[in-house]
Design an enzyme around this catalytic site. Structure first.
Site, PDB file in Angstrom:
ATOM      1  N   GLU A  75       6.422 -23.020   6.935  1.00 29.66           N
ATOM      2  CA  GLU A  75       5.979 -24.087   7.413  1.00 29.66           C
ATOM      3  C   GLU A  75       4.254 -23.799   7.672  1.00 29.66           C
ATOM      4  O   GLU A  75       3.891 -22.912   7.639  1.00 29.66           O
ATOM      5  CB  GLU A  75       6.384 -24.473   8.915  1.00 29.66           C
ATOM      6  CG  GLU A  75       6.404 -23.401   9.988  1.00 29.66           C
ATOM      7  CD  GLU A  75       6.881 -23.699  11.147  1.00 29.66           C
ATOM      8  OE1 GLU A  75       8.389 -24.279  11.038  1.00 29.66           O
ATOM      9  OE2 GLU A  75       6.593 -23.581  12.229  1.00 29.66           O
TER      10      GLU A  75
ATOM     11  N   CYS B  76      -2.957 -23.807  10.173  1.00 32.10           N
ATOM     12  CA  CYS B  76      -2.260 -22.965  10.648  1.00 32.10           C
ATOM     13  C   CYS B  76      -1.235 -22.378   9.793  1.00 32.10           C
ATOM     14  O   CYS B  76      -0.476 -23.125   9.315  1.00 32.10           O
ATOM     15  CB  CYS B  76      -1.655 -23.240  12.030  1.00 32.10           C
ATOM     16  SG  CYS B  76      -0.547 -22.118  12.551  1.00 32.10           S
TER      17      CYS B  76
ATOM     18  N   CYS C  55      10.370 -13.530  11.685  1.00 34.85           N
ATOM     19  CA  CYS C  55       9.668 -12.667  11.988  1.00 34.85           C
ATOM     20  C   CYS C  55      10.555 -11.518  12.765  1.00 34.85           C
ATOM     21  O   CYS C  55      11.465 -11.978  13.514  1.00 34.85           O
ATOM     22  CB  CYS C  55       8.764 -13.341  13.465  1.00 34.85           C
ATOM     23  SG  CYS C  55       7.426 -11.829  13.889  1.00 34.85           S
TER      24      CYS C  55
ATOM     25  N   CYS D  84       9.471 -11.853  19.604  1.00 33.95           N
ATOM     26  CA  CYS D  84       9.357 -12.124  20.982  1.00 33.95           C
ATOM     27  C   CYS D  84      10.269 -13.115  21.843  1.00 33.95           C
ATOM     28  O   CYS D  84      10.664 -14.065  20.953  1.00 33.95           O
ATOM     29  CB  CYS D  84       7.808 -12.802  21.190  1.00 33.95           C
ATOM     30  SG  CYS D  84       6.600 -11.571  20.444  1.00 33.95           S
TER      31      CYS D  84
ATOM     32  N   CYS E 288       9.485 -17.227  21.297  1.00 35.00           N
ATOM     33  CA  CYS E 288       9.127 -17.581  20.103  1.00 35.00           C
ATOM     34  C   CYS E 288      10.238 -18.066  19.148  1.00 35.00           C
ATOM     35  O   CYS E 288      11.255 -17.361  19.013  1.00 35.00           O
ATOM     36  CB  CYS E 288       8.261 -16.704  19.572  1.00 35.00           C
ATOM     37  SG  CYS E 288       7.793 -17.125  17.867  1.00 35.00           S
TER      38      CYS E 288
ATOM     39  N   GLY F 106       5.739 -15.647  11.456  1.00 36.01           N
ATOM     40  CA  GLY F 106       5.434 -14.341  10.952  1.00 36.01           C
ATOM     41  C   GLY F 106       4.394 -13.661  11.621  1.00 36.01           C
ATOM     42  O   GLY F 106       3.352 -13.911  12.454  1.00 36.01           O
ATOM     43  N   GLU F 107       4.529 -12.131  11.527  1.00 36.11           N
ATOM     44  CA  GLU F 107       3.380 -11.364  12.077  1.00 36.11           C
ATOM     45  C   GLU F 107       2.599 -10.946  10.718  1.00 36.11           C
ATOM     46  O   GLU F 107       2.983  -9.886   9.900  1.00 36.11           O
ATOM     47  CB  GLU F 107       4.160 -10.257  12.888  1.00 36.11           C
ATOM     48  CG  GLU F 107       3.265  -8.927  13.202  1.00 36.11           C
ATOM     49  CD  GLU F 107       1.895  -9.435  13.720  1.00 36.11           C
ATOM     50  OE1 GLU F 107       1.996  -9.960  14.973  1.00 36.11           O
ATOM     51  OE2 GLU F 107       1.019  -9.005  13.669  1.00 36.11           O
TER      52      GLU F 107
ATOM     53  N   SER G 155      -3.818 -13.489  13.573  1.00 34.17           N
ATOM     54  CA  SER G 155      -3.477 -13.588  14.904  1.00 34.17           C
ATOM     55  C   SER G 155      -2.151 -12.514  14.935  1.00 34.17           C
ATOM     56  O   SER G 155      -1.479 -12.424  14.077  1.00 34.17           O
ATOM     57  CB  SER G 155      -2.895 -14.775  15.438  1.00 34.17           C
ATOM     58  OG  SER G 155      -2.137 -14.961  16.732  1.00 34.17           O
TER      59      SER G 155
ATOM     60  N   SER H 187      -2.291 -12.003  20.681  1.00 35.92           N
ATOM     61  CA  SER H 187      -1.274 -12.778  21.444  1.00 35.92           C
ATOM     62  C   SER H 187      -0.866 -11.819  22.553  1.00 35.92           C
ATOM     63  O   SER H 187      -0.045 -10.946  22.455  1.00 35.92           O
ATOM     64  CB  SER H 187      -0.038 -13.255  20.690  1.00 35.92           C
ATOM     65  OG  SER H 187      -0.256 -14.016  19.750  1.00 35.92           O
ATOM     66  N   LEU H 188      -1.660 -12.072  23.598  1.00 34.46           N
ATOM     67  CA  LEU H 188      -1.376 -11.070  24.881  1.00 34.46           C
ATOM     68  C   LEU H 188      -0.431 -11.646  25.399  1.00 34.46           C
ATOM     69  O   LEU H 188       0.624 -10.820  25.925  1.00 34.46           O
ATOM     70  CB  LEU H 188      -2.799 -11.036  25.484  1.00 34.46           C
ATOM     71  CG  LEU H 188      -2.976  -9.871  26.557  1.00 34.46           C
ATOM     72  CD1 LEU H 188      -3.075  -8.627  25.947  1.00 34.46           C
ATOM     73  CD2 LEU H 188      -4.288 -10.088  27.277  1.00 34.46           C
ATOM     74  N   HIS H 189      -0.376 -12.588  26.140  1.00 32.28           N
ATOM     75  CA  HIS H 189       0.525 -13.327  27.056  1.00 32.28           C
ATOM     76  C   HIS H 189       0.938 -12.829  28.316  1.00 32.28           C
ATOM     77  O   HIS H 189       1.473 -13.131  29.253  1.00 32.28           O
ATOM     78  CB  HIS H 189       2.092 -13.545  26.316  1.00 32.28           C
ATOM     79  CG  HIS H 189       1.542 -14.287  24.916  1.00 32.28           C
ATOM     80  ND1 HIS H 189       0.660 -15.081  24.725  1.00 32.28           N
ATOM     81  CD2 HIS H 189       2.204 -14.088  23.750  1.00 32.28           C
ATOM     82  CE1 HIS H 189       0.582 -15.738  23.435  1.00 32.28           C
ATOM     83  NE2 HIS H 189       1.504 -15.039  22.842  1.00 32.28           N
TER      84      HIS H 189
ATOM     85  N   ASN I 287       5.383 -23.992  25.139  1.00 31.35           N
ATOM     86  CA  ASN I 287       6.126 -25.183  24.525  1.00 31.35           C
ATOM     87  C   ASN I 287       7.439 -24.892  24.527  1.00 31.35           C
ATOM     88  O   ASN I 287       7.798 -23.961  23.846  1.00 31.35           O
ATOM     89  CB  ASN I 287       5.389 -25.092  23.194  1.00 31.35           C
ATOM     90  CG  ASN I 287       5.326 -26.309  22.511  1.00 31.35           C
ATOM     91  OD1 ASN I 287       5.946 -27.382  22.989  1.00 31.35           O
ATOM     92  ND2 ASN I 287       4.545 -26.687  21.545  1.00 31.35           N
TER      93      ASN I 287
ATOM     94  N   CYS J  29       4.773 -22.402  16.698  1.00 35.07           N
ATOM     95  CA  CYS J  29       5.240 -21.714  15.970  1.00 35.07           C
ATOM     96  C   CYS J  29       6.632 -21.608  15.427  1.00 35.07           C
ATOM     97  O   CYS J  29       7.375 -21.232  16.459  1.00 35.07           O
ATOM     98  CB  CYS J  29       4.611 -20.264  16.553  1.00 35.07           C
ATOM     99  SG  CYS J  29       5.117 -18.830  15.831  1.00 35.07           S
TER     100      CYS J  29
END
Ligand code: SAH
Ligand code: SF4
Length: 351
Positions: free
Chosen positions: A92, A107, A114, A118, A121, A162-163, A194, A217-219, A293, A336
């Protein structure tokens, strides 16, 4: 015989192709320009080639982007594209217009699924299927240019499925095509990778000299909390990660952007504000706060707007720049991996 798809071919690969056809090497450069700079995919219309060469190219090759299977448009103008790859896997892409400016951010995805897993996600929940090839990465951009014109997008962020740093070589190849002065001609300031924080690969990316923008992507700014939501933090702890980020910032001379999703009652206290401010001290950076989200089947809660604003307000005087990002395309599952995850589970899309 099936035609060979040149999508994703580099300049040197096209030069070799011309040599193999008995042509001069510089013809490869001409072909590269037609395909990536001029968006001309019809060999018959490549006017600086002889009729014979045009015919040969047309017989043997094609330049085909991706097959669209679904498109959704959000009330706010965000468009989400779901493509079908040759092996029937979904991928996507999201196009996000910025009202009041010329900016249109796309994006794009770098993998199907992935492996980082996480816990918040949708892509992570799908598991990992495979890396995208350079052609499949760049194909998402080519599709948009083919269908919406040369100015279909102005900025590219690798924040889809994906990473990106786990598919390092293919991602770097795709970025080289984006930046090539006779290719897609994007400025390095308009391309962002990212990452969830693979420290050695962040250093490796710095050493490529591509100098594109980096988003992290810290979070969570507290190691014990980060480990709870991002398994990668066990291998690459915050200290090592910050060292790699500082190395990247120095080498590439760019500001680093930190993405911080706020999960209600998890990482939204004054202690988190202080930890975050301390972590980035002395670093030229921007912190982007976004609300979680909701993903079907996951336990996290979305914070209130008041909570978001409170956190941003507390952080603002303590860090260089902080923004609270509005959620875009929420009505079309634009976070994502959400659309592809639904596709896989056989759920209906909410159009
Ligand atoms: N793997 C890379 C890039 C893709 S993820 C990375 O993690 O950085 C793109 C962004 O969407 C990341 O910042 C990710 O943390 C965020 N994201 C994933 N799930 C989300 C959710 N449910 N709500 C809000 N943001 C989410
Ligand atoms: Fe992978 Fe990024 Fe999702 Fe984590 S947030 S599972 S790294 S796509």
């Amino acid at each position: 015989m099936a035609k060979q798809n040149l999508l994703g071919c580099t300049l040197s690969e096209l030069e070799q192709l011309m040599i193999d056809l008995g042509e001069k090497k510089f013809r490869g450069g001409q072909l590269f320009k037609w395909l990536y700079r001029d968006n001309q995919y019809d060999f018959e219309l490549m006017t600086d080639f002889s009729k014979d060469l045009r015919k040969t190219l047309d017989e043997k090759f094609e330049f085909k982007s991706l097959e669209l299977i679904h498109m959704q448009e959000s009330e706010d103008g965000t468009r989400k594209f779901l493509f079908n790859l040759h092996d029937n896997l979904p991928v996507e892409t999201v196009l996000i217009p910025d009202f009041g400016s010329e900016r249109k951010t796309v994006c794009i995805s770098s993998q199907v699924g992935c492996a980082v897993n996480c816990s918040f996600c949708a892509t992570g929940q799908m598991g990992f299927s495979r890396d995208l090839t350079p052609g499949e990465i760049i194909g998402q951009l080519i599709y948009l240019r083919e269908n919406f014109g040369a100015d279909a997008f102005s900025n590219v962020v690798m924040m889809g499925m994906g990473e990106p740093l786990a598919n390092f070589d293919n991602v770097v190849k795709a970025i080289e095509l984006m930046l090539a002065p006779t290719g897609m001609m994007l400025s390095r300031k308009k391309v962002t990778v990212s990452t969830s924080g693979h420290s050695p690969k962040i250093r490796k990316l710095a050493d490529t000299g591509l100098n594109i923008c980096l988003a992290i992507s810290l979070h969570a700014a507290i190691q014990e909390k980060r480990v709870k939501i991002m398994p990668i933090a066990e291998t690459f702890g915050l200290e090592k990660l910050m060292q790699a980020i500082r190395y990247y910032a120095e080498k590439s001379r760019t500001h680093v952007m930190f993405e911080y999703i706020i999960f209600d009652n998890f990482n939204d206290t004054m202690k988190d504000v202080h930890a975050l401010a301390k972590l980035v001290r002395g670093l030229s950076c921007k912190i982007n706060l976004l609300a979680y989200n909701p993903v079907d089947g996951l336990d996290f809660q979305r914070p209130s707007d008041d909570k978001m604003n409170w956190f941003g307000g507390q952080l603002a005087p303590r860090v260089p720049v902080v923004t609270v990002r509005k959620s875009r395309g929420r009505d079309i599952d634009a976070a994502c991996g959400q659309l592809a995850a639904k596709q896989r589970l056989g759920k209906k899309h909410n159009v």
